[in-house]
Design a protein around this motif. Structure first.
Motif, PDB file in Angstrom:
ATOM      1  N   MET A   1       0.804  -1.147   0.072  1.00  0.00           N
ATOM      2  CA  MET A   1      -0.148   0.000   0.027  1.00  0.00           C
ATOM      3  C   MET A   1       0.805   1.196   0.013  1.00  0.00           C
ATOM      4  O   MET A   1       0.392   2.234  -0.267  1.00  0.00           O
ATOM      5  N   LEU A   2       2.224   1.313   0.582  1.00  0.00           N
ATOM      6  CA  LEU A   2       2.852   2.377   0.803  1.00  0.00           C
ATOM      7  C   LEU A   2       2.980   3.347  -0.470  1.00  0.00           C
ATOM      8  O   LEU A   2       2.738   4.587  -0.308  1.00  0.00           O
ATOM      9  N   PRO A   3       3.491   2.786  -1.366  1.00  0.00           N
ATOM     10  CA  PRO A   3       3.650   3.705  -2.637  1.00  0.00           C
ATOM     11  C   PRO A   3       2.500   4.340  -3.016  1.00  0.00           C
ATOM     12  O   PRO A   3       2.472   5.579  -3.369  1.00  0.00           O
ATOM     13  N   LEU A   4       1.278   3.635  -3.158  1.00  0.00           N
ATOM     14  CA  LEU A   4       0.070   4.314  -3.482  1.00  0.00           C
ATOM     15  C   LEU A   4      -0.551   5.420  -2.423  1.00  0.00           C
ATOM     16  O   LEU A   4      -0.993   6.467  -2.701  1.00  0.00           O
ATOM     17  N   GLU A   5      -0.289   5.029  -1.025  1.00  0.00           N
ATOM     18  CA  GLU A   5      -0.659   6.008  -0.161  1.00  0.00           C
ATOM     19  C   GLU A   5       0.140   7.577  -0.243  1.00  0.00           C
ATOM     20  O   GLU A   5      -0.230   8.494  -0.228  1.00  0.00           O
TER      21      GLU A   5
ATOM     22  N   ALA B   1      -6.030   2.562  -2.157  1.00  0.00           N
ATOM     23  CA  ALA B   1      -4.708   1.947  -1.649  1.00  0.00           C
ATOM     24  C   ALA B   1      -4.999   0.432  -1.360  1.00  0.00           C
ATOM     25  O   ALA B   1      -4.304  -0.522  -1.682  1.00  0.00           O
ATOM     26  N   ARG B   2      -5.687   0.238  -0.354  1.00  0.00           N
ATOM     27  CA  ARG B   2      -5.812  -1.005   0.152  1.00  0.00           C
ATOM     28  C   ARG B   2      -6.401  -1.937  -0.651  1.00  0.00           C
ATOM     29  O   ARG B   2      -5.953  -3.082  -0.792  1.00  0.00           O
ATOM     30  N   GLU B   3      -7.431  -1.606  -1.538  1.00  0.00           N
ATOM     31  CA  GLU B   3      -7.917  -2.684  -2.316  1.00  0.00           C
ATOM     32  C   GLU B   3      -7.171  -3.085  -3.641  1.00  0.00           C
ATOM     33  O   GLU B   3      -6.894  -4.160  -3.895  1.00  0.00           O
ATOM     34  N   ARG B   4      -6.353  -1.835  -3.866  1.00  0.00           N
ATOM     35  CA  ARG B   4      -5.342  -2.248  -5.034  1.00  0.00           C
ATOM     36  C   ARG B   4      -4.186  -3.041  -4.494  1.00  0.00           C
ATOM     37  O   ARG B   4      -3.652  -3.794  -5.414  1.00  0.00           O
ATOM     38  N   ALA B   5      -3.769  -2.815  -3.393  1.00  0.00           N
ATOM     39  CA  ALA B   5      -2.783  -3.634  -2.749  1.00  0.00           C
ATOM     40  C   ALA B   5      -3.103  -5.147  -2.682  1.00  0.00           C
ATOM     41  O   ALA B   5      -2.210  -6.087  -2.647  1.00  0.00           O
ATOM     42  N   ARG B   6      -4.376  -5.278  -2.009  1.00  0.00           N
ATOM     43  CA  ARG B   6      -4.992  -6.772  -2.119  1.00  0.00           C
ATOM     44  C   ARG B   6      -4.930  -7.356  -3.368  1.00  0.00           C
ATOM     45  O   ARG B   6      -4.532  -8.613  -3.616  1.00  0.00           O
ATOM     46  N   GLU B   7      -5.424  -6.636  -4.373  1.00  0.00           N
ATOM     47  CA  GLU B   7      -5.350  -7.358  -5.671  1.00  0.00           C
ATOM     48  C   GLU B   7      -3.826  -7.609  -5.930  1.00  0.00           C
ATOM     49  O   GLU B   7      -3.722  -8.540  -6.597  1.00  0.00           O
ATOM     50  N   SER B   8      -2.931  -6.660  -5.993  1.00  0.00           N
ATOM     51  CA  SER B   8      -1.707  -6.948  -6.264  1.00  0.00           C
ATOM     52  C   SER B   8      -0.926  -8.207  -5.826  1.00  0.00           C
ATOM     53  O   SER B   8       0.034  -8.950  -6.223  1.00  0.00           O
TER      54      SER B   8
ATOM     55  N   ALA C   1      -2.721 -10.776  -4.232  1.00  0.00           N
ATOM     56  CA  ALA C   1      -3.195 -11.944  -5.053  1.00  0.00           C
ATOM     57  C   ALA C   1      -2.733 -12.391  -6.150  1.00  0.00           C
ATOM     58  O   ALA C   1      -2.740 -13.315  -6.560  1.00  0.00           O
ATOM     59  N   GLU C   2      -2.229 -11.199  -7.129  1.00  0.00           N
ATOM     60  CA  GLU C   2      -1.716 -11.629  -8.336  1.00  0.00           C
ATOM     61  C   GLU C   2      -0.262 -12.413  -8.113  1.00  0.00           C
ATOM     62  O   GLU C   2      -0.116 -12.994  -8.945  1.00  0.00           O
ATOM     63  N   VAL C   3       0.222 -12.254  -6.999  1.00  0.00           N
ATOM     64  CA  VAL C   3       1.636 -12.987  -6.658  1.00  0.00           C
ATOM     65  C   VAL C   3       1.257 -14.229  -5.980  1.00  0.00           C
ATOM     66  O   VAL C   3       2.177 -14.728  -5.264  1.00  0.00           O
ATOM     67  N   GLY C   4       0.285 -14.340  -5.628  1.00  0.00           N
ATOM     68  CA  GLY C   4      -0.140 -15.624  -4.743  1.00  0.00           C
ATOM     69  C   GLY C   4       0.115 -15.473  -3.323  1.00  0.00           C
ATOM     70  O   GLY C   4       0.123 -16.558  -2.631  1.00  0.00           O
ATOM     71  N   LEU C   5      -0.402 -14.200  -2.859  1.00  0.00           N
ATOM     72  CA  LEU C   5       0.193 -14.002  -1.420  1.00  0.00           C
ATOM     73  C   LEU C   5      -1.142 -13.313  -0.713  1.00  0.00           C
ATOM     74  O   LEU C   5      -0.956 -12.818   0.321  1.00  0.00           O
ATOM     75  N   ALA C   6      -2.439 -13.845  -1.163  1.00  0.00           N
ATOM     76  CA  ALA C   6      -3.775 -13.182  -0.732  1.00  0.00           C
ATOM     77  C   ALA C   6      -3.844 -13.572   0.789  1.00  0.00           C
ATOM     78  O   ALA C   6      -4.265 -12.745   1.699  1.00  0.00           O
ATOM     79  N   GLU C   7      -3.353 -14.941   1.288  1.00  0.00           N
ATOM     80  CA  GLU C   7      -3.552 -15.297   2.589  1.00  0.00           C
ATOM     81  C   GLU C   7      -2.528 -14.604   3.456  1.00  0.00           C
ATOM     82  O   GLU C   7      -2.532 -15.316   4.676  1.00  0.00           O
ATOM     83  N   ARG C   8      -1.410 -14.033   3.061  1.00  0.00           N
ATOM     84  CA  ARG C   8      -0.428 -13.711   3.755  1.00  0.00           C
ATOM     85  C   ARG C   8      -0.098 -12.242   3.923  1.00  0.00           C
ATOM     86  O   ARG C   8       0.723 -11.726   4.515  1.00  0.00           O
ATOM     87  N   GLU C   9      -1.333 -11.535   3.507  1.00  0.00           N
ATOM     88  CA  GLU C   9      -1.550 -10.102   3.760  1.00  0.00           C
ATOM     89  C   GLU C   9      -1.078  -9.668   5.125  1.00  0.00           C
ATOM     90  O   GLU C   9      -0.338  -8.400   4.977  1.00  0.00           O
ATOM     91  N   ASP C  10      -1.361 -10.231   6.129  1.00  0.00           N
ATOM     92  CA  ASP C  10      -1.025  -9.620   7.571  1.00  0.00           C
ATOM     93  C   ASP C  10      -0.008 -10.045   8.145  1.00  0.00           C
ATOM     94  O   ASP C  10       0.251  -9.768   9.355  1.00  0.00           O
TER      95      ASP C  10
END
Length: 236
Positions: A105-109, A116-123, A125-134
């Protein structure tokens, strides 16, 4: 997209002038990829820094997205980098006190994007880390950290991505996966890619390959990028 003309870089040392680059010329078209290879100390990272506007040449000029960097002061170069470029480094450059999601999120913020949060989550997920975001960087493997770095690099849809040894801290298997992911993302987003690497397997995936030897002897093998210096003729 990227044009370098007669680039020289000389720094003063106690032993006299040190010539890091001599007469580099190259051109990388939009959407193409160029590998810069050579032994340690050959000037690869210096060249990358000059192309990205992080450093200035002693002679010559760089056109980046049709902008002449010689005509820009540091503030203007920083604005151009924010609008046009992203970076991936060997050491990942993640902030340990931020989660994977917050790092992306940081560069978007910083650019004031409200989504920023929505786009960061999509990004992620694109690299296969949706379950590791926290998860925080110390809780992630080296390969996962580099995937977060890739998600961060591509989240703002840059025109150009500069990568400095993106697989340098990874084992062979993980490095291969990161290489595949990098080029899949590059193809999907049509990003111009310029990378420094010691790895032949990574260089071979690029459209062009530029070789630096001791900062002076330069050779190139490419359909879309070219470089030369006096007396250089070796292939990548």
């Amino acid at each position: 997209m990227i044009v370098a003309q007669n680039l020289h870089k000389t720094v003063q040392t106690l032993a006299g002038d040190l010539h890091i680059l001599r007469g580099v010329n190259l051109k990388v078209a939009a959407g193409d990829s160029l590998a810069i290879v050579g032994a340690s100390g050959s000037g690869k990272s210096t060249l990358l820094g000059i192309l990205a506007g992080l450093d200035v040449p002693s002679e010559g000029r760089v056109l980046l997205d049709n902008r002449d960097l010689n005509g820009l002061d540091e503030e203007a170069r920083a604005e151009l980098r924010a609008e046009t470029l992203s970076f991936v480094f060997q050491s990942f450059q993640l902030l340990p006190g931020l989660s994977a999601l917050e790092n992306v999120m940081l560069p978007l913020e910083l650019q004031g994007h409200r989504d920023a949060r929505e786009r960061a989550r999509e990004s992620l997920a694109e690299v296969g880390l949706a379950e590791r975001e926290d998860h925080y960087p110390p809780q992630l493997s080296g390969g996962e950290q580099q995937r977060v770095a890739l998600a961060r690099a591509f989240v703002n849809k840059p025109k150009i991505l500069f990568a400095d040894e993106p697989t340098g801290n990874l084992d062979a298997v993980t490095g291969s996966r990161i290489i595949d992911l990098l080029f899949n993302l590059n193809k999907k987003h049509q990003t111009t890619l310029v990378l420094v690497t010691h790895e032949q397997r990574l260089a071979e995936r690029c459209n062009g390959c530029l070789v630096l030897e001791a900062g002076t002897e330069i050779s190139v093998e490419s359909m879309t990028a070219s470089a030369h210096t006096e007396g250089a003729s070796a292939a990548c």
